[in-house]
Design a protein around this motif. Structure first.
Motif, PDB file in Angstrom:
ATOM      1  N   HIS A 167     -25.607  13.779   5.278  1.00  0.00           N
ATOM      2  CA  HIS A 167     -25.205  14.537   6.472  1.00  0.00           C
ATOM      3  C   HIS A 167     -24.096  15.559   6.171  1.00  0.00           C
ATOM      4  N   ASP A 168     -23.231  15.250   5.202  1.00  0.00           N
ATOM      5  CA  ASP A 168     -22.110  16.160   4.897  1.00  0.00           C
ATOM      6  C   ASP A 168     -22.341  16.962   3.623  1.00  0.00           C
ATOM      7  N   LYS A 171     -20.689  20.190   2.608  1.00  0.00           N
ATOM      8  CA  LYS A 171     -19.292  20.265   2.149  1.00  0.00           C
ATOM      9  C   LYS A 171     -19.192  20.625   0.676  1.00  0.00           C
ATOM     10  N   HIS A 196     -20.092  23.655   7.673  1.00  0.00           N
ATOM     11  CA  HIS A 196     -20.783  22.756   6.739  1.00  0.00           C
ATOM     12  C   HIS A 196     -22.095  22.169   7.273  1.00  0.00           C
ATOM     13  N   HIS A 221     -24.913  16.836  13.508  1.00  0.00           N
ATOM     14  CA  HIS A 221     -24.105  15.619  13.627  1.00  0.00           C
ATOM     15  C   HIS A 221     -22.721  15.871  14.231  1.00  0.00           C
ATOM     16  N   HIS A 222     -22.329  17.147  14.392  1.00  0.00           N
ATOM     17  CA  HIS A 222     -21.030  17.421  15.040  1.00  0.00           C
ATOM     18  C   HIS A 222     -21.203  17.952  16.459  1.00  0.00           C
ATOM     19  N   ASP A 250     -20.181   8.599  12.104  1.00  0.00           N
ATOM     20  CA  ASP A 250     -19.330   9.563  11.401  1.00  0.00           C
ATOM     21  C   ASP A 250     -17.891   9.495  11.938  1.00  0.00           C
TER      22      ASP A 250
HETATM   23 FE   LIG Z   1     -19.664  16.391   8.902  1.00  0.00          FE
END
Ligand SMILES: [Fe+2]
Length: 294
Positions: A167-168, A171, A196, A221-222, A250
């Motif tokens: 998911h990240d 980054k 990101h 996801h944010h 998260d």
């Molecule tokens: Fe994230």
């Protein structure tokens, strides 16, 4: 006695395993910010008191079982960290293959089935270097647990495990100076940081075999139920259960982790904080996460 791990807010012993031999070593730990110490009785040269005959037998057995679980989970997590780091490196080098994440996903699934609670405790030990990896492992583990509890089926739950790991991934394209900045981000830095999810989505999309659900979770996801999230400001009706699961896991992992500017919140504090913000998070899932960790 042999110390497997020391949980401390200032991370001075983070990631270190060692044989504790002298009273002065012991006093250094006591004088530190250590909150919990895990002793491995099998590697210790003295009776560590874990099998103290004054304790009720059941309690002794439980302590040993918990210690064994922690050691096994720590081992599984370090293996998963290595395979996830390899996966991220492959990704940066443009030769990403989602099948290479299978060992990490298996370790996560096994660990969460062994004990979701211990898994969360272990993830509080993340170091700066491994922060993103361990965070991804923790989120993946929690998402796997919530997928099971939500009866989402084997295939979807497997996708949730992978989505947690990736998911990240956006980054990897954010400069370290922003990613690891101790203080507040400037507006410009925050804009870069907030890119990101979209960057991760655009990159993952180029690779064959990445399930749609994984792409969707990486991108959204944010987002938040009231439309205040990013990148698109989607609202509740557009946010599916798997996306909501990722958001909660998260945020939960972030709250229960040590940061340069805060201590690790307890499980109860983190769950309550999210439950009190029903405009952002799905309360049913917050409660479900609580039952997973109780
Ligand atoms: Fe994230």
């Amino acid at each position: 006695m042999y110390i497997e791990l020391v949980e401390c807010t200032d991370l001075e012993f983070s990631g270190r395993r060692f044989l504790l031999e002298t009273d002065s070593d012991l006093h250094s730990i006591i004088a530190s910010s250590a909150e919990n110490v895990l002793v491995n009785p099998t590697k210790s040269r003295v009776d560590c008191g874990i099998a103290d005959s004054r304790q009720p037998e059941e309690h002794v057995e439980k302590s040993l079982r918990d210690s064994e679980k922690r050691v096994r989970i720590q081992h599984a997590l370090s293996q998963a960290t290595v395979s996830l780091r390899d996966g991220f490196d492959d990704f940066k080098a443009g030769r990403f293959d989602i099948a290479r994440l299978a060992p990490a996903a298996r370790s996560i699934t096994n660990s969460i089935l062994l004990s979701p609670h211990v898994l969360v405790e272990m993830t509080r030990l993340k170091t700066k270097d491994e922060g993103t990896y361990i965070h991804s492992l923790a989120v993946s583990g929690l998402m796997t647990g919530l997928g099971h509890l939500s009866n989402l089926g084997e295939e979807t739950t497997r996708d949730l495990t992978i989505a947690g790991l990736l998911h990240d991934i956006g980054k990897v394209l954010i400069p370290n100076a922003i990613l690891n900045k101790g203080g507040q981000l400037t507006d410009a830095e925050r804009r870069i940081m907030h890119s990101h999810p979209e960057r991760g989505y655009q990159l993952l999309k180029q690779h064959p075999g990445v399930p749609d659900l994984v792409l969707e979770i990486c991108r959204f996801h944010h987002e938040a139920l009231d439309g205040s999230g990013y990148p698109l400001g989607l609202r509740a009706a557009q946010l599916t259960l798997p996306i909501r699961i990722c958001t909660i896991c998260d945020v939960f992992d972030a709250l229960t982790s040590v940061r340069p500017y805060k201590r690790a919140w307890t499980t109860t504090e983190a769950l309550k904080w999210m439950f009190d913000r029903g405009h952002l998070f799905d309360r049913r899932l917050v409660l479900r996460l609580g039952s997973l960790l109780s």
